[in-house]
Design a protein around this motif. Structure first.
Motif: not given
Length: 188
Positions: A25, A28, A129-130, A133, A135, A156
């Motif tokens: 998880y 990333f 964030p990526d 991703n 979530k 990324k």
């Protein structure tokens, strides 16, 4: 849930951080193949940079998450968005749960945002964030972040997202109405 913060000690905390960043998880974070020594070196460089700091979030003295605060003007984001004085960059990695607890990740995120906005110089929190991703995008939206643009960074493609103090307070009204009043100075 109550959380405290302490600076990461790169040598003392390397094995713990390594055990988190190698998990699926945490892919990333791009450190799944790192050794404990490489994690220690990465965090030693980060802590010595003067513009990027890492903190362990503690619940009852037990490490529960990793939070990084950085200056976006001294990061790969520089020039990719309209940076402003008062911007604080943030990264977050929650530890693997021993037992899943409902609302835990949201509680962690609000603790991180409270910690960042406790600094009166912080007007806006910046995250990248990526793009894959999903979530973290949902968690970010829950606390008031708004997506601005897809940006290409060295490691990324990311969703640049911003959250002002006001956006965070508005989101808190939905999550925790009493907490929003305290932040605004309107507590009964």
């Amino acid at each position: 849930m109550r959380f405290g913060f302490r600076p990461v000690d790169p040598d003392a905390d390397a094995a713990l951080l390594h055990s988190w960043v190698i998990l699926d998880y945490a892919r990333f974070w791009g450190m799944q193949s790192a050794t404990v020594g490489q994690v220690a070196s990465e965090y030693a460089q980060l802590q010595a940079s003067g513009h990027h700091r890492a903190y362990l979030g503690l619940e009852g003295g037990t490490p529960a998450f990793l939070m990084e605060r950085y200056d976006p003007a001294r990061s790969p984001l520089h020039g990719l968005y309209d940076g402003q004085p008062g911007d604080a960059g943030m990264h977050l990695l929650v530890s693997p749960p021993r037992l899943p607890r409902r609302g835990f990740t949201t509680a962690v995120m609000t603790a991180v945002m409270d910690e960042l906005f406790a600094d009166p110089a912080v007007a806006r929190v910046v995250v990248e964030p990526d793009a894959a991703n999903h979530k973290i995008h949902a968690l970010n939206a829950r606390v008031g972040f708004r997506k601005q643009a897809l940006v290409r960074l060295p490691d990324k493609v990311a969703w640049l997202s911003l959250c002002t103090r006001r956006q965070y307070t508005d989101a808190l009204r939905q999550l925790k109405p009493g907490r929003a009043a305290i932040l605004e100075g309107n507590a009964p």
